[in-house]
Design an enzyme around this catalytic site. Structure first.
Site, PDB file in Angstrom:
ATOM      1  N   ASP A  41       0.876  -1.175   0.000  1.00  0.00           N
ATOM      2  CA  ASP A  41       0.000   0.000   0.000  1.00  0.00           C
ATOM      3  C   ASP A  41       0.914   1.225   0.000  1.00  0.00           C
ATOM      4  OD1 ASP A  41      -2.855  -0.994   0.471  1.00  0.00           O
ATOM      5  OD2 ASP A  41      -1.795  -2.001   2.085  1.00  0.00           O
ATOM      6  N   ARG A  95       4.799   2.688   2.747  1.00  0.00           N
ATOM      7  CA  ARG A  95       5.578   1.531   3.220  1.00  0.00           C
ATOM      8  C   ARG A  95       7.047   1.645   2.838  1.00  0.00           C
ATOM      9  NH1 ARG A  95       1.029   0.895   5.947  1.00  0.00           N
ATOM     10  NH2 ARG A  95      -0.637  -0.216   4.854  1.00  0.00           N
ATOM     11  N   HIS A 119     -11.348  -1.360   9.688  1.00  0.00           N
ATOM     12  CA  HIS A 119     -10.391  -2.163  10.438  1.00  0.00           C
ATOM     13  C   HIS A 119     -10.983  -2.571  11.792  1.00  0.00           C
ATOM     14  CE1 HIS A 119      -7.722  -0.060   7.586  1.00  0.00           C
ATOM     15  NE2 HIS A 119      -6.924  -1.102   7.731  1.00  0.00           N
ATOM     16  N   LYS A 157      -8.973   1.924  -5.367  1.00  0.00           N
ATOM     17  CA  LYS A 157      -9.708   1.501  -4.167  1.00  0.00           C
ATOM     18  C   LYS A 157     -10.435   2.709  -3.553  1.00  0.00           C
ATOM     19  CE  LYS A 157      -5.623   2.042  -1.190  1.00  0.00           C
ATOM     20  NZ  LYS A 157      -4.612   1.347  -0.379  1.00  0.00           N
ATOM     21  N   HIS A 158     -11.429   2.491  -2.675  1.00  0.00           N
ATOM     22  CA  HIS A 158     -12.011   1.256  -2.148  1.00  0.00           C
ATOM     23  C   HIS A 158     -13.438   1.180  -2.640  1.00  0.00           C
ATOM     24  CE1 HIS A 158      -8.963   2.696   0.768  1.00  0.00           C
ATOM     25  NE2 HIS A 158      -8.711   1.410   1.027  1.00  0.00           N
ATOM     26  N   ARG A 170      -6.170  11.037   2.630  1.00  0.00           N
ATOM     27  CA  ARG A 170      -5.695  10.066   1.642  1.00  0.00           C
ATOM     28  C   ARG A 170      -6.395  10.298   0.302  1.00  0.00           C
ATOM     29  NH1 ARG A 170      -7.051   4.472   4.428  1.00  0.00           N
ATOM     30  NH2 ARG A 170      -6.077   3.612   2.548  1.00  0.00           N
ATOM     31  N   ASP A 228     -10.379  -6.053   0.102  1.00  0.00           N
ATOM     32  CA  ASP A 228      -9.552  -5.495   1.172  1.00  0.00           C
ATOM     33  C   ASP A 228      -9.204  -6.656   2.103  1.00  0.00           C
ATOM     34  OD1 ASP A 228      -8.193  -3.622   2.692  1.00  0.00           O
ATOM     35  OD2 ASP A 228      -9.863  -2.205   2.756  1.00  0.00           O
TER      36      ASP A 228
END
Length: 420
Positions: free
Chosen positions: A136, A144, A248, A235-236, A205, A320
């Protein structure tokens, strides 16, 4: 000589002459006709040769694969640590996953990350299909990349610049960073519309608060990634920007009709599909206006109905992470995996826990064995996955390597353009 003797002799002479004349006439009738040249036949055009179809290597590979190998291709596994440990070895040797996803827990430096991806590819060489190696890497809030690389601002800031050339450059830079460190699939860009200011899981984001800005600024990132050899994943779907709950932690619910979604959340995704998007990630969001019972990632009405039939998407659909509480708090891992495939998904993310990966695999194997998931349905997903890997020329070969200093110079130049 008397008259009586002359008559018979005369009769015999006349008879002899008649017979001779008849024989000559018969000979003429029985004689062969004169020889003549045969008629000339003009030939028509020469018919083209019948083409011999070359066998399709991908179809041949699909036909050779076992059910276990096919099921493995549907799974993207998370692993622990900065180098392949027992969980990575077990995943690659037993599950034979379609890919591996890496998080910050797997990243320490440029050199180490490149070595890790090389080691994973080397471990996979005995398997028939190369790995997706995924991250990601959105830039900004979700990154990352190793700490030695310069950070990018949030995508919201890029979106507000209103410069598609700039966001295309972002996609290109992200592709270079990923590809040179051995990563071939990036779960970006975010095409959610940040329409709810209270939404924190998406927030900055997103490229903007309206679908026009998101499409205009987000699609060039997708194009930049794609043009420079990294598979982008938008996404999403069908939109996570108007939720208050973080998937999450629990299952977000959106109370909108299909008409309302088409006017806002779905516009950037429709634009991406028209622009050739190859992979779409499905969100764990309950869209009550479409399916009051199942989240988008597990819903045939959302995936097969809305995404594929209504919007015409023919590529790979990725879930996801199935270990997120929105799903794992309601279904077993095996059942969630089967529901996702029944909905029309192709790639299933299982980002945490070797046990979860094993359960997802076993659930799918049991479903295929019982006929709940048909062999044709399994082949449908594997064919899409193999087609995508072939299109990008994926191979389990060492990464080119990344010069961190040179990469930072590129990032600095990009940011100088951002500030101008």
């Amino acid at each position: 000589m008397t008259k009586r003797n002359i008559v018979p002799k005369l009769f015999l002479c006349v008879l002899a002459i008649a017979l001779l004349t008849a024989c000559q006439a018969g000979e003429e009738k029985l004689s062969a006709p004169p020889v003549t040249s045969p008629p000339v036949i003009t030939a028509g055009p020469t018919p083209p040769p019948v083409p011999i179809e070359s066998p399709d290597p991908m179809e041949e590979l699909l036909a050779r694969m076992t059910v276990e190998e096919k099921v493995g291709q549907l799974l993207i596994a998370g692993i622990e640590g900065g180098e392949p440990g027992p969980d990575a070895e077990a995943a690659i040797s037993t599950v034979q996953p379609g890919g591996i996803i890496l998080f910050r827990r797997n990243v320490q430096s440029v050199e180490q990350l490149t070595a890790l991806t090389d080691q994973l590819k080397e471990m996979n060489r005995e398997n028939p299909v190369p790995l997706f190696l995924c991250v990601d890497e959105e830039g900004g809030l979700v990154s990352r990349m190793p700490d030695e690389l310069a950070d990018l601002p949030d995508m919201y800031e890029f979106g507000q610049k209103g410069d598609p050339a700039l966001t295309y450059a972002v996609g290109r830079v992200l592709a270079d960073l990923c590809r040179n460190q051995g990563i071939n699939m990036n779960f970006a860009p975010v095409l959610d519309v940040w329409s709810n200011p209270g939404n924190t899981v998406i927030g900055r984001r997103a490229f903007g608060p309206d679908p026009e800005t998101v499409a205009a600024m987000g699609l060039p990132v997708m194009e930049g990634l794609r043009d420079y050899g990294v598979i982008p994943v938008v996404k999403h779907f069908p939109g996570h920007g108007d939720t208050l709950t973080d998937s999450h932690e629990d299952l977000p619910v959106v109370e909108k009709s299909l008409e309302e979604l088409l006017e806002l959340e779905l516009k950037p995704f429709a634009a991406a599909i028209a622009d050739g998007a190859e992979v779409v990630m499905a969100a764990h969001v309950l869209e009550r206006g479409i399916d009051p019972d199942l989240p988008a990632s597990l819903s045939p009405r959302v995936i097969d109905g809305l995404l594929r039939k209504e919007l015409g998407f023919e590529g790979v659909v990725c879930t996801d992470d199935l270990t997120m509480a929105a799903v794992s708090g309601r279904w077993s891992m095996g059942e969630a995996a089967v529901l996702a495939v029944e909905a029309g998904c192709d790639l299933l993310l299982v980002c945490h826990g070797g046990d979860n990966l094993t359960q997802a695999r076993q659930g799918l194997l049991d479903a295929v064995g019982s006929g709940r998931v048909s062999a044709e349905r399994l082949d449908e997903s594997v064919r899409r996955i193999l087609t995508l890997k072939e299109a990008y020329g994926l191979a389990d070969e060492p990464a080119p390597g990344l010069d961190a200093g040179a990469a930072n110079e590129v990032l600095t130049a990009l940011l100088s353009g951002f500030d101008s």
